[in-house]
Scaffold this motif. Structure first.
Motif: not given
Length: 338
Positions: A236-249
């Motif tokens: 929904v959003g990135y209130a912590c200021g960091e966009i996560p990098r999710i491992p697709l596996n």
């Protein structure tokens, strides 16, 4: 009229207060006397030029408000002076008056006061759209919510419970965990604990079915790892200021679906799902859903209000109230009841 202004992007103290001429509504616009305006975390990001959609200076910050119609422009026939309304747009709400297109306004529910109405649109619509229109949450499913003591998070916990879901609140401090439990969450955990993944699985009996994540960062991956097979993760959003990098596996191994919600464009991109979510939200409001307002500041304290939201220490909603005029609808008891 008194107005908050930004002439350079920066932290809350960059905001200045000044008297400006009242706006004149153009064709298709409505002039509203603002009675209350909500302070949302995206307002902090927009002011600092850290939001995903930049806004050039100078501008008046604030995206959500409630008030009374003062004047209508040519072509507006369904609103008259004195009508109670709530509205939202990218910027402009932190002022005693605002002119905006008619389609950015909706009637303020009769049972809501101006402070509640100003706090309802962004968080309530986002929570309901995420749960109904995107996650398709079902009764008895476990819904984990990150940032659960914040504006969107607290609304998501409340909406999920009213949909018949079981709710797990993830919050950053013990005080926020306690608040979430007092507000009716079925379970609540500190989001920073080292064993969070296992703790989520233990609390939910095997993992959450749905995650509503307005925080992002490293917490997003932990919450995803703790899901049941086939769950739905809504970013929904990135209130912590960091966009996560999710491992697709992880998506492959767990069979989960990662879905996104941009509330600004949801109605344009998915009109039928957005309409369903709005209808459900209207029903829930009629049944007693209200925003959880924790602090009300005068407009002249806009810097302090913005700093409070920027600090991440607030719970529920922070609202600016304009001078002059009392609320004209009953207030909701602040005893933690739904």
């Amino acid at each position: 009229m008194l107005t908050a202004r930004l002439y350079a992007h920066g932290p809350p103290e960059t905001i200045v207060l000044e008297e400006m001429p009242a706006p004149v509504p153009q064709a298709g616009e409505v002039l509203v006397g603002v009675r209350a305006a909500s302070v949302n975390f995206p307002d902090v990001l927009i002011a600092a030029n850290r939001y995903q959609v930049p806004v050039p200076v100078p501008f008046t910050p604030g995206s959500e408000f409630a008030g009374e119609v003062l004047e209508v422009g040519d072509g507006v026939t369904d609103l008259a002076p004195g009508a109670r309304v709530r509205g939202s747009q990218m910027v402009g709400a932190f002022a005693e008056q605002v002119a905006l297109p008619r389609d950015r306004l909706s009637p303020l529910p009769a049972a809501m006061n101006f402070v509640e109405g100003a706090s309802f649109g962004v968080t309530g619509r986002t929570a309901c759209a995420a749960l109904v229109g995107v996650a398709e949450a079902r009764p008895r499913e476990w819904v984990a919510v990150t940032g659960a003591a914040g504006g969107v998070g607290s609304a998501a916990v409340d909406v999920a419970a009213r949909l018949g879901c079981r709710t797990l609140a993830l919050a950053s401090t013990e005080a926020k965990v306690s608040a979430c439990l007092n507000w009716g969450a079925d379970a609540a955990l500190l989001s920073g604990r080292a064993d969070l993944k296992d703790a989520i699985r233990d609390a939910t009996g095997g993992g959450s079915d749905v995650v509503i994540d307005p925080v992002g960062g490293a917490l997003a991956e932990v919450a995803l790892r703790a899901m049941r097979f086939g769950g739905r993760f809504v970013t929904v959003g990135y209130a912590c200021g960091e966009i996560p990098r999710i491992p697709l596996n992880l998506v492959l191994l767990k069979g989960v679906q990662i879905r996104g919600l941009d509330i600004r464009t949801f109605a344009d991109n998915a009109p039928h799902r957005a309409a369903d979510a709005e209808a459900k939200l209207g029903q829930l409001v009629a049944e007693g859903l209200r925003p959880r307002v924790s602090a009300v500041y005068p407009l002249r304290a806009v810097v302090a209000a913005m700093e409070a939201v920027a600090s991440g220490q607030t719970m529920g909603k922070v609202v600016l109230k304009m001078e002059g005029g009392a609320d004209t609808a009953p207030r909701r008891p602040r005893d933690g009841s739904r």
